[in-house]
Every structure is written in structure tokens, then in C-alpha cells.
Design a protein around this motif. Structure first.
Motif, mmCIF file in Angstrom:
data_model
loop_
_atom_site.group_PDB
_atom_site.id
_atom_site.type_symbol
_atom_site.label_atom_id
_atom_site.label_comp_id
_atom_site.label_asym_id
_atom_site.label_seq_id
_atom_site.Cartn_x
_atom_site.Cartn_y
_atom_site.Cartn_z
ATOM 1 N N ALA A 158 8.872 59.042 -44.898
ATOM 2 C CA ALA A 158 10.023 59.470 -44.082
ATOM 3 C C ALA A 158 11.341 58.852 -44.580
ATOM 4 O O ALA A 158 12.399 59.471 -44.504
ATOM 5 C CB ALA A 158 9.787 59.092 -42.617
ATOM 6 N N TYR A 159 11.256 57.606 -45.106
ATOM 7 C CA TYR A 159 12.485 56.888 -45.477
ATOM 8 C C TYR A 159 12.712 56.823 -46.987
ATOM 9 O O TYR A 159 13.515 56.020 -47.459
ATOM 10 C CB TYR A 159 12.440 55.461 -44.888
ATOM 11 N N TYR B 260 0.751 57.204 -35.468
ATOM 12 C CA TYR B 260 -0.583 57.402 -36.064
ATOM 13 C C TYR B 260 -1.649 57.076 -35.021
ATOM 14 O O TYR B 260 -2.603 57.822 -34.842
ATOM 15 C CB TYR B 260 -0.788 56.530 -37.316
HETATM 16 C C1 LIG Z 1 7.536 56.464 -40.534
HETATM 17 C C2 LIG Z 1 7.928 57.627 -39.690
HETATM 18 N N1 LIG Z 1 7.309 58.790 -39.849
HETATM 19 C C3 LIG Z 1 7.637 59.864 -39.115
HETATM 20 C C4 LIG Z 1 8.621 59.795 -38.150
HETATM 21 C C5 LIG Z 1 8.922 60.997 -37.328
HETATM 22 O O1 LIG Z 1 9.436 61.999 -38.099
HETATM 23 P P1 LIG Z 1 9.791 63.407 -37.475
HETATM 24 O O2 LIG Z 1 11.121 63.287 -36.821
HETATM 25 O O3 LIG Z 1 9.804 64.308 -38.668
HETATM 26 O O4 LIG Z 1 8.689 63.775 -36.511
HETATM 27 C C6 LIG Z 1 9.296 58.595 -37.946
HETATM 28 C C7 LIG Z 1 10.342 58.497 -36.910
HETATM 29 O O5 LIG Z 1 10.946 57.533 -36.630
HETATM 30 C C8 LIG Z 1 8.937 57.480 -38.728
HETATM 31 O O6 LIG Z 1 9.538 56.296 -38.566
#
Ligand SMILES: Cc1ncc(COP(=O)(O)O)c(C=O)c1O
Length: 345
Positions: A177-178, A105
């Protein structure tokens, strides 16, 4: 003017996006001589579908979210960057990011010359909506939340998130994401209730597809339209679209993997607890554990030398002494524990 349009940067509102001849044609059975592609080596010779319609329809069915609310990108990292570019005027607007959280971010904000206010989570990594809302300034256009949060591994309180959504007048990005590891649905079912909510999801974690780079943003159709106008025309390549469609065809693997990872997480916690220099294992709603140890730098170096790579997070807010361990296969987890037991204390 809609609330969303009000927040969009002026140059983005006025942008005339790139359009290809194929955007303007909607028939079938045609001779394609418009894009200077090679006529040979099908199907790779053709540019992929710029709006990934077949894939979006598939995803729409799986997550019960209409196609108009789905943006697909080169990982959710692409969505983070695009959202900042669409809403934040460089050197003028600002964002708020919870602390500690995912590093991209701030990186995306820095690249776009957008200033960041960090608002720390409580000591137990819970979210204090009151403190966060008190940090909002006139220039604050977006708030970034992450639940379950990386690196703290915990879900953020739903009431705290909802309060921020209703009281903040800008956009709230909630990175889920998780979410597949936490046993709850997250905020997606209530997406339609919040005009300013953008949810990020990815195929990089529970779906086991980090290598193909496919992430998504789920939001009001107007936000998705702006994201589609600003993205590179063919941002999700042919191979990614094809592989994602294939993998999304059956969720059996994913469900088994999630079960296995959650079972391994419990085992890993039990084994870590037996190790003397492990001081604390934070509760996890994700596929990783945040673990406080006596000397994280030397343990990290020791594990690294032994061929086991973990993440040293000890420099982050409230993470003193902490390393972050991703849950691996049973064999990988055993190897980690064996090596940790060899660490000279
Ligand atoms: C909270 C979070 N958001 C997004 C991502 C990245 O996601 P992507 O592989 O879809 O770019 C990560 C990767 O570790 C993450 O921890």
C-alpha cells in the motif's frame, strides 16, 4: 492440477459464478433491456462494467502488468477478504500474519472463522524469514506480509521475502500500500517469477483517492480468475471507475504530492527531534512516522482535545510508547508541532 488450484477451497473450485446477459454479449450499438435498469438518467442508470476493462487497461499500462494479472476491488480491503475466502476453509485452515502489522488481515480472518498465527518482527521491525517459516503448520494456507509495513513504516528485506516465497508452499500476500513513498519498485517487476505471490496496491495513499475506494491485487491469472468469480458482480461502482480513469490520466499530481510528503516527512522528523518527551523516531519508508514518546496515552488524549488526531499504537508488539503520525500538509504539520510543544511535561 496446478499448485494454485490445489490450494483453492473445494466449494470455490466448483462455484458457478453469477453471470449477466451482458457477460454473454460482446457487440455494440444495442438496446439494453436485460437488466431491469431504468432507461433514464444516463450514464448512472446502467450497471458498471463488472470486470472494469477500460480501467484495467489504463492501470496495466501504468504498472506494466498484464490485465489478466489485475483484480480491482472496493479498496484493497476487499481483496484481503476475498483471498481469505478463496483459499481458507473456515474452522480448518490458518494464516500467518507478521506482528505488528495492518489490522484488517486478522479482522478478515476472524470474520471468515480462519485462525491466525502471529509471527513477531524483530525488535527493529525487520523480518526474520527463518522464524516465520518455522511457524508454518500443515493448515497454513497463506502468509500476510506488508512492506513498507504499517505501523512500523519500514520496508521488509527483499531477500527475506523472496526466501518465504520460494520455501512456502501456500500463497504469500505482500501488501505494498505504501510502496510509492519508499523510492524502490517493490516486488511487482518479479511477479511472474513467483507462482504464489499476490501483491496488494491501492489508490488510497500516494494517489490521494481513499474516498473513491479502489484497490488492487496483482497475481497469477488463475488467482485473478477465482477472485473475479467470487466478488460481487459490480464491486467497483461507475463513479469510482470514472474518477480513477480521470486521475490516472496524469501522474503529475501524484508525483508532486509524493515529493512534498517526503520533504515534509524530513521536516517533521527534525521538529519532533527537538521535543524533549519524544524518545525515538523510527526510520520511515512510508507517509507516516512511528514515534515513541514518554506517555502516549496522555499525549494522544491531549492532541485529540486540541483537534489533532493521531493513532495511538502503544498497545502493539514492539510499539510500547508509540503513536503513529501521518504526514500532512505543511500547515497541518505545523499545527501538530505547535500543539505538541504546548503539551505539559
Ligand atoms: C497496509 C495497508 N493495506 C491496506 C490498507 C487499506 O487500503 P484500501 O484503502 O485500499 O482498502 C491500509 C490502510 O490504511 C493499509 O495500511
Amino acid at each position: 492440477m496446478s499448485k494454485i488450484k490445489d490450494l483453492i477451497r473445494k466449494n470455490i473450485k466448483e462455484l458457478i459464478p453469477y453471470s449477466s446477459a451482458r457477460d454473454e454479449f460482446s457487440g455494440t450499438g444495442v438496446v439494453l433491456l436485460d437488466a431491469n435498469e431504468s432507461p433514464y438518467n444516463a450514464p448512472f442508470n446502467r450497471y458498471p462494467d463488472p470486470v472494469q476493462m477500460t480501467l484495467k487497461e489504463k492501470i496495466s499500462g501504468i504498472i506494466s502488468t498484464p490485465v489478466e494479472r489485475i483484480f480491482l476491488g472496493n479498496g484493497s480491503d476487499e481483496a484481503i477478504d476475498l483471498l481469505i475466502r478463496i483459499f481458507c476453509e473456515p474452522a480448518a485452515d490458518m494464516i500467518i500474519v507478521i506482528d505488528p502489522s495492518y489490522g484488517m488481515y486478522k479482522v478478515c480472518a476472524d470474520i471468515n472463522n480462519v485462525a491466525v498465527d502471529f509471527v513477531s518482527l524483530n525488535d527493529d521491525f525487520s523480518l526474520d524469514s527463518e522464524r516465520l517459516l518455522a511457524a508454518v503448520r500443515e493448515e497454513t494456507k497463506m502468509i500476510f506480509l506488508c512492506s513498507p509495513n504499517n505501523p512500523s513504516a519500514n520496508l521488509l528485506g527483499r531477500e527475506e521475502i523472496t526466501r518465504i516465497l520460494s520455501e512456502f508452499k501456500g500463497m504469500v500476500v505482500l501488501d505494498e500500500a505504501y510502496i510509492d513513498f519508499c523510492g524502490t519498485e517493490g516486488l511487482l517487476p518479479s511477479l511472474g517469477e513467483h507462482w504464489n505471490l499476490v501483491i496488494l496496491r491501492t489508490l488510497s495513499k500516494a494517489w490521494g483517492l481513499a474516498g473513491i475506494r479502489l484497490g488492487m491485487a496483482l497475481a497469477a491469472p488463475e488467482v485473478i480468475q477465482y477472485m473475479n468469480r467470487v466478488k460481487y458482480p459490480y464491486n467497483v461502482n461507475y463513479l469510482t471507475q470514472a474518477k480513477a480513469l480521470e486521475m490516472l490520466g496524469s501522474s503529475e499530481n501524484r508525483e508532486n504530492w509524493i515529493k512534498e510528503i517526503l520533504a515534509e516527512r524530513i521536516k517533521l522528523e527534525d521538529r519532533l527531534e527537538e521535543i524533549g518527551y519524544v524518545l525515538k523516531i523510527f526510520p520511515s519508508d512510508a507517509n507516516f512516522l512511528l514515534v515513541r514518546v514518554e506517555d502516549p496515552n496522555s499525549l494522544y488524549a491531549f492532541l485529540n482535545k486540541g483537534g489533532v488526531i493521531v493513532r495511538n499504537r502503544s498497545g502493539l508488539t514492539h510499539c510500547e510508547g508509540c503513536i503513529r503520525i501521518t504526514v500532512g500538509t505543511p500547515e497541518e504539520n505545523i499545527r501538530l508541532i505547535e500543539l505538541m510543544k504546548l503539551y505539559p511535561q
